[in-house]
Design a protein around this motif. Structure first.
Motif, PDB file in Angstrom:
ATOM      1  N   ALA A  10       0.943  -0.693  -0.148  1.00  0.00           N
ATOM      2  CA  ALA A  10       0.069   0.057  -0.185  1.00  0.00           C
ATOM      3  C   ALA A  10       0.891   0.921  -0.097  1.00  0.00           C
ATOM      4  O   ALA A  10       0.859   1.903  -1.050  1.00  0.00           O
ATOM      5  N   PHE A  11       1.606   0.939   0.739  1.00  0.00           N
ATOM      6  CA  PHE A  11       2.697   2.119   0.899  1.00  0.00           C
ATOM      7  C   PHE A  11       3.611   2.651  -0.905  1.00  0.00           C
ATOM      8  O   PHE A  11       3.369   3.576  -0.870  1.00  0.00           O
ATOM      9  N   HIS A  12       4.133   1.424  -1.592  1.00  0.00           N
ATOM     10  CA  HIS A  12       5.110   1.614  -2.567  1.00  0.00           C
ATOM     11  C   HIS A  12       3.895   2.427  -3.476  1.00  0.00           C
ATOM     12  O   HIS A  12       3.780   3.353  -4.741  1.00  0.00           O
ATOM     13  N   THR A  13       2.377   1.770  -3.247  1.00  0.00           N
ATOM     14  CA  THR A  13       1.649   1.780  -4.381  1.00  0.00           C
ATOM     15  C   THR A  13       0.894   3.007  -4.244  1.00  0.00           C
ATOM     16  O   THR A  13       0.658   3.904  -5.390  1.00  0.00           O
ATOM     17  N   ALA A  14       0.998   3.956  -3.223  1.00  0.00           N
ATOM     18  CA  ALA A  14       0.882   5.273  -2.333  1.00  0.00           C
ATOM     19  C   ALA A  14       1.773   6.547  -3.320  1.00  0.00           C
ATOM     20  O   ALA A  14       1.143   7.599  -3.628  1.00  0.00           O
ATOM     21  N   ILE A  15       2.567   5.956  -2.815  1.00  0.00           N
ATOM     22  CA  ILE A  15       4.154   6.523  -3.518  1.00  0.00           C
ATOM     23  C   ILE A  15       3.951   7.371  -5.232  1.00  0.00           C
ATOM     24  O   ILE A  15       4.470   8.022  -5.221  1.00  0.00           O
ATOM     25  N   ARG A  16       3.856   6.220  -5.576  1.00  0.00           N
ATOM     26  CA  ARG A  16       4.076   5.654  -7.283  1.00  0.00           C
ATOM     27  C   ARG A  16       2.714   6.423  -7.351  1.00  0.00           C
ATOM     28  O   ARG A  16       3.030   7.019  -8.687  1.00  0.00           O
ATOM     29  N   SER A  17       1.550   6.381  -7.307  1.00  0.00           N
ATOM     30  CA  SER A  17       0.282   7.020  -7.234  1.00  0.00           C
ATOM     31  C   SER A  17       0.362   8.582  -7.455  1.00  0.00           C
ATOM     32  O   SER A  17      -0.860   9.268  -7.362  1.00  0.00           O
ATOM     33  N   SER A  18       1.415   8.881  -7.017  1.00  0.00           N
ATOM     34  CA  SER A  18       1.003  10.278  -5.558  1.00  0.00           C
ATOM     35  C   SER A  18       1.368  11.221  -7.312  1.00  0.00           C
ATOM     36  O   SER A  18       1.736  11.293  -8.712  1.00  0.00           O
ATOM     37  N   PRO A  19      -0.055  12.656  -7.195  1.00  0.00           N
ATOM     38  CA  PRO A  19      -0.250  12.889  -7.827  1.00  0.00           C
ATOM     39  C   PRO A  19       0.651  14.810  -7.888  1.00  0.00           C
ATOM     40  O   PRO A  19       0.083  15.601  -7.435  1.00  0.00           O
ATOM     41  N   ALA A  20       2.154  14.732  -8.072  1.00  0.00           N
ATOM     42  CA  ALA A  20       2.721  15.255  -7.679  1.00  0.00           C
ATOM     43  C   ALA A  20       3.079  16.819  -8.016  1.00  0.00           C
ATOM     44  O   ALA A  20       2.864  17.965  -8.449  1.00  0.00           O
ATOM     45  N   ASN A  21       2.568  16.349  -9.532  1.00  0.00           N
ATOM     46  CA  ASN A  21       1.727  17.328 -10.483  1.00  0.00           C
ATOM     47  C   ASN A  21       0.769  17.939 -10.679  1.00  0.00           C
ATOM     48  O   ASN A  21       1.091  19.225 -11.747  1.00  0.00           O
ATOM     49  N   ALA A  22       0.076  16.995  -9.842  1.00  0.00           N
ATOM     50  CA  ALA A  22      -1.724  17.281 -10.472  1.00  0.00           C
ATOM     51  C   ALA A  22      -1.687  18.736  -9.537  1.00  0.00           C
ATOM     52  O   ALA A  22      -0.987  19.725  -8.618  1.00  0.00           O
ATOM     53  N   LYS A  23      -2.779  19.634 -10.539  1.00  0.00           N
ATOM     54  CA  LYS A  23      -2.801  21.009 -10.236  1.00  0.00           C
ATOM     55  C   LYS A  23      -4.717  21.370  -9.218  1.00  0.00           C
ATOM     56  O   LYS A  23      -4.293  22.223  -8.875  1.00  0.00           O
ATOM     57  N   SER A  24      -5.138  19.861  -9.196  1.00  0.00           N
ATOM     58  CA  SER A  24      -6.320  20.005  -8.389  1.00  0.00           C
ATOM     59  C   SER A  24      -5.791  19.501  -7.649  1.00  0.00           C
ATOM     60  O   SER A  24      -5.327  18.795  -6.543  1.00  0.00           O
ATOM     61  N   GLN A  25      -6.061  20.612  -5.863  1.00  0.00           N
ATOM     62  CA  GLN A  25      -5.893  20.834  -5.633  1.00  0.00           C
ATOM     63  C   GLN A  25      -6.972  19.558  -3.805  1.00  0.00           C
ATOM     64  O   GLN A  25      -6.838  18.839  -3.721  1.00  0.00           O
ATOM     65  N   ALA A  26      -7.522  19.829  -4.649  1.00  0.00           N
ATOM     66  CA  ALA A  26      -8.637  18.203  -4.759  1.00  0.00           C
ATOM     67  C   ALA A  26      -7.863  16.432  -4.660  1.00  0.00           C
ATOM     68  O   ALA A  26      -8.003  16.288  -3.218  1.00  0.00           O
ATOM     69  N   MET A  27      -7.499  16.443  -5.777  1.00  0.00           N
ATOM     70  CA  MET A  27      -6.579  15.421  -6.285  1.00  0.00           C
ATOM     71  C   MET A  27      -5.373  15.469  -4.940  1.00  0.00           C
ATOM     72  O   MET A  27      -5.247  14.425  -4.711  1.00  0.00           O
ATOM     73  N   LYS A  28      -4.964  16.446  -5.163  1.00  0.00           N
ATOM     74  CA  LYS A  28      -3.613  16.772  -3.742  1.00  0.00           C
ATOM     75  C   LYS A  28      -3.693  16.184  -2.381  1.00  0.00           C
ATOM     76  O   LYS A  28      -3.545  15.458  -1.667  1.00  0.00           O
ATOM     77  N   GLU A  29      -5.363  16.646  -2.201  1.00  0.00           N
ATOM     78  CA  GLU A  29      -5.576  16.201  -0.394  1.00  0.00           C
ATOM     79  C   GLU A  29      -6.017  15.182  -0.310  1.00  0.00           C
ATOM     80  O   GLU A  29      -6.256  14.583   1.364  1.00  0.00           O
TER      81      GLU A  29
END
Length: 107
Positions: A10-29
């Motif tokens: 789960a940890f690696h999945t969350a790290i890999r799928s991180s929306p680092a460059n996403a413009k959507s604040q909701a997506m980042k939250e």
């Protein structure tokens, strides 16, 4: 009972799928909330293994999530995040860091 490997996956999945460059604040939250759930699901004895399984970019991203977690603490999250922070600090300062970091080169 939960197996140790489940938390690590789960940890690696969350790290890999991180929306680092996403413009959507909701997506980042949403990603921050997911990562906080994952981080707080780890037992203290499992944290070091998880940190050591990352490369430099993964550790940098993890640190960003840790600091974001400190900004909006949930029940008991700060104590767990402090444990993660300590393992990352150790990773950056001792032996494993020399394995992960390329030496600085003069220009």
């Amino acid at each position: 009972p939960r197996r140790t490997g489940d938390a690590l996956r789960a940890f690696h999945t969350a790290i890999r799928s991180s929306p680092a460059n996403a413009k959507s604040q909701a997506m980042k939250e949403q990603a921050q909330g997911t990562m906080l759930k994952v981080l707080t699901s780890f037992k203290s004895s499992e944290i070091e293994q998880a940190v050591n399984s990352l490369d430099r970019n993964g550790v940098d991203l993890l640190m960003k999530y840790i600091y974001k977690g400190f900004e909006k603490p949930t029940e008991n999250s700060s104590a767990i995040l402090l444990q993660w922070h300590e393992k990352v600090r150790v990773w950056c300062s001792v032996g494993s860091a020399t394995l992960h970091r390329a030496p600085a080169r003069a220009a």
